[in-house]
Design an enzyme around this catalytic site. Sequence first.
Site, PDB file in Angstrom:
ATOM      1  N   HIS A 134       0.840  -1.198   0.000  1.00  0.00           N
ATOM      2  CA  HIS A 134       0.000   0.000   0.000  1.00  0.00           C
ATOM      3  C   HIS A 134       0.872   1.244   0.000  1.00  0.00           C
ATOM      4  O   HIS A 134       1.997   1.230   0.539  1.00  0.00           O
ATOM      5  CB  HIS A 134      -0.948   0.006   1.204  1.00  0.00           C
ATOM      6  CG  HIS A 134      -0.282   0.039   2.549  1.00  0.00           C
ATOM      7  ND1 HIS A 134       0.022   1.215   3.193  1.00  0.00           N
ATOM      8  CD2 HIS A 134       0.140  -0.945   3.386  1.00  0.00           C
ATOM      9  CE1 HIS A 134       0.584   0.942   4.366  1.00  0.00           C
ATOM     10  NE2 HIS A 134       0.683  -0.355   4.513  1.00  0.00           N
TER      11      HIS A 134
ATOM     12  N   ASP B  73      -0.778   4.274   0.825  1.00  0.00           N
ATOM     13  CA  ASP B  73      -1.384   5.226   1.759  1.00  0.00           C
ATOM     14  C   ASP B  73      -0.647   5.158   3.094  1.00  0.00           C
ATOM     15  O   ASP B  73       0.016   4.158   3.406  1.00  0.00           O
ATOM     16  CB  ASP B  73      -2.892   4.975   1.932  1.00  0.00           C
ATOM     17  CG  ASP B  73      -3.209   3.611   2.529  1.00  0.00           C
ATOM     18  OD1 ASP B  73      -2.536   2.635   2.166  1.00  0.00           O
ATOM     19  OD2 ASP B  73      -4.128   3.534   3.376  1.00  0.00           O
TER      20      ASP B  73
ATOM     21  N   ASP C 233       6.421   1.809   6.570  1.00  0.00           N
ATOM     22  CA  ASP C 233       5.040   1.282   6.444  1.00  0.00           C
ATOM     23  C   ASP C 233       4.274   2.093   5.425  1.00  0.00           C
ATOM     24  O   ASP C 233       3.534   2.982   5.781  1.00  0.00           O
ATOM     25  CB  ASP C 233       4.363   1.303   7.820  1.00  0.00           C
ATOM     26  CG  ASP C 233       3.002   0.626   7.802  1.00  0.00           C
ATOM     27  OD1 ASP C 233       2.685  -0.038   6.808  1.00  0.00           O
ATOM     28  OD2 ASP C 233       2.256   0.790   8.768  1.00  0.00           O
TER      29      ASP C 233
ATOM     30  N   GLU D  34      -5.306   0.931   2.948  1.00  0.00           N
ATOM     31  CA  GLU D  34      -4.918  -0.108   3.904  1.00  0.00           C
ATOM     32  C   GLU D  34      -4.986   0.417   5.328  1.00  0.00           C
ATOM     33  O   GLU D  34      -5.422  -0.263   6.237  1.00  0.00           O
ATOM     34  CB  GLU D  34      -3.493  -0.598   3.606  1.00  0.00           C
ATOM     35  CG  GLU D  34      -3.157  -1.952   4.248  1.00  0.00           C
ATOM     36  CD  GLU D  34      -2.640  -1.851   5.669  1.00  0.00           C
ATOM     37  OE1 GLU D  34      -2.672  -2.865   6.382  1.00  0.00           O
ATOM     38  OE2 GLU D  34      -2.199  -0.764   6.075  1.00  0.00           O
ATOM     39  N   GLU D  35      -4.545   1.654   5.518  1.00  0.00           N
ATOM     40  CA  GLU D  35      -4.379   2.168   6.877  1.00  0.00           C
ATOM     41  C   GLU D  35      -5.706   2.555   7.535  1.00  0.00           C
ATOM     42  O   GLU D  35      -5.791   2.633   8.747  1.00  0.00           O
ATOM     43  CB  GLU D  35      -3.427   3.376   6.879  1.00  0.00           C
ATOM     44  CG  GLU D  35      -1.997   3.037   6.489  1.00  0.00           C
ATOM     45  CD  GLU D  35      -1.267   2.207   7.544  1.00  0.00           C
ATOM     46  OE1 GLU D  35      -1.910   1.807   8.532  1.00  0.00           O
ATOM     47  OE2 GLU D  35      -0.067   1.946   7.358  1.00  0.00           O
TER      48      GLU D  35
ATOM     49  N   GLU E 258       4.816  -5.597   4.155  1.00  0.00           N
ATOM     50  CA  GLU E 258       4.633  -4.911   5.446  1.00  0.00           C
ATOM     51  C   GLU E 258       5.914  -5.050   6.272  1.00  0.00           C
ATOM     52  O   GLU E 258       6.663  -6.009   6.114  1.00  0.00           O
ATOM     53  CB  GLU E 258       3.457  -5.538   6.216  1.00  0.00           C
ATOM     54  CG  GLU E 258       2.084  -5.230   5.637  1.00  0.00           C
ATOM     55  CD  GLU E 258       1.640  -3.786   5.842  1.00  0.00           C
ATOM     56  OE1 GLU E 258       2.323  -3.054   6.589  1.00  0.00           O
ATOM     57  OE2 GLU E 258       0.636  -3.394   5.238  1.00  0.00           O
TER      58      GLU E 258
ATOM     59  N   HIS F 257       4.331   4.251  12.098  1.00  0.00           N
ATOM     60  CA  HIS F 257       3.263   5.080  12.689  1.00  0.00           C
ATOM     61  C   HIS F 257       3.796   6.054  13.743  1.00  0.00           C
ATOM     62  O   HIS F 257       3.004   6.669  14.459  1.00  0.00           O
ATOM     63  CB  HIS F 257       2.140   4.220  13.299  1.00  0.00           C
ATOM     64  CG  HIS F 257       1.365   3.432  12.278  1.00  0.00           C
ATOM     65  ND1 HIS F 257       0.040   3.105  12.430  1.00  0.00           N
ATOM     66  CD2 HIS F 257       1.728   2.931  11.080  1.00  0.00           C
ATOM     67  CE1 HIS F 257      -0.373   2.408  11.387  1.00  0.00           C
ATOM     68  NE2 HIS F 257       0.643   2.288  10.551  1.00  0.00           N
TER      69      HIS F 257
END
Length: 383
Positions: A70, A72, A103, A138-139, A167, A356
């Site tokens: 991903h 995003d 990520d 995805e997030e 990931e 994150h």
Amino acid sequence: MDPAALARDLLRCPSVTPAEGGALGLIEGVLKRAGFAVHRVTFAEPGTAPVENLFARIGSEKPHICFAGHTDVVPPGDAATWSHPPFGGDIAGDVLYGRGAVDMKGAVACAVAASLDHLAASGGRPKGSISFLITGDEESIAVNGTIKLLQWAAERGERFDHCILGEPSNASSIGDTIKVGRRGSLNGTLVITGKQGHVAYPQLADNPVRGLVALMGALMAAPLDHGSTNFDASNLEFTSIDIGNATVNLIPGEARARFNIRFNDCHSQTSLRTLIERLAADAARERVKWRIDWEPSNADVFFTEPSPFLDLVVAAIKEVTGQAPKLSTTGGTSDARFIKDYCPVLEFGLVGATMHQVDERTAVADLATLTAVYRKILDRYFG
Ligand SMILES: [Zn+2]
């Protein structure tokens, strides 16, 4: 191809879910120039933002390996707390900074770089097929992303033999961990109904807080299982108690508590609900009026069985990094829970320590190492 340059350019795209931010356009351009057929597909659903996705393939033969991922990212929070701008793509020393560095724009860049290098070394075509399944959803709620892109691809006749999801699987260095499964996730709210009344006359009321405490205690007391061959024990955690009573002399009429369960392969969603409701009923007996409101969940447990493909990936990791990766099923859910319905899927990417977080970052050397691992996997896969 230099994965750090592509990763840097991707980090400069402000692609906070559901915004595309230019990230998929960048990948589209790079893959098209290398001969991939690229499709940009937007999915929407009432009540959700439309989200852009990308599917690209080169080759028409088997075997067919897919890189999933991903572009995003989660929001950066207060940008002033970052030592480098979250969407600046700064490289300082050997470190690349930015939201999505690990990520997982970094791993997407590595997969693209490894594929282009492999193609350049094999006359521009693979001895089979390589595809990219990249989502922008995805997030967040993950309803207009991988799950729909897989359906879309299947309707076009795409058949995947194996998939690698990039990931951030590694704990502290590239090569320490492959994810071979994920626990499932289920949310519910325990609701106790009582009878409102004056706190000085409890005999005229029915305080739901007493029932809530009793049932919460019961649900937290017993382990849900003792783990399985491939998974740790399942776990239920209460995350909120909601009564909302601001009045000191009032017994409330209702009390609620929210919980989340991370469950292993001893359970299905259905068997787990039955188990939890039996524990609640045993604790409530006839005294407490209760119910559980379950939220729909698309996060089932899965495990990818050992296979020659897993052996190939492990061997490639060992050869490049010198490490024998641990096969892990820990952590949250990922889009692999959707991919597993189409083909065996393994997760291997960068080091997840800063995902994150403020100052999310990766060593530039890690990008080179991950690219080398992906390249080795491709060389062996088509060798
Ligand atoms: Zn991710």
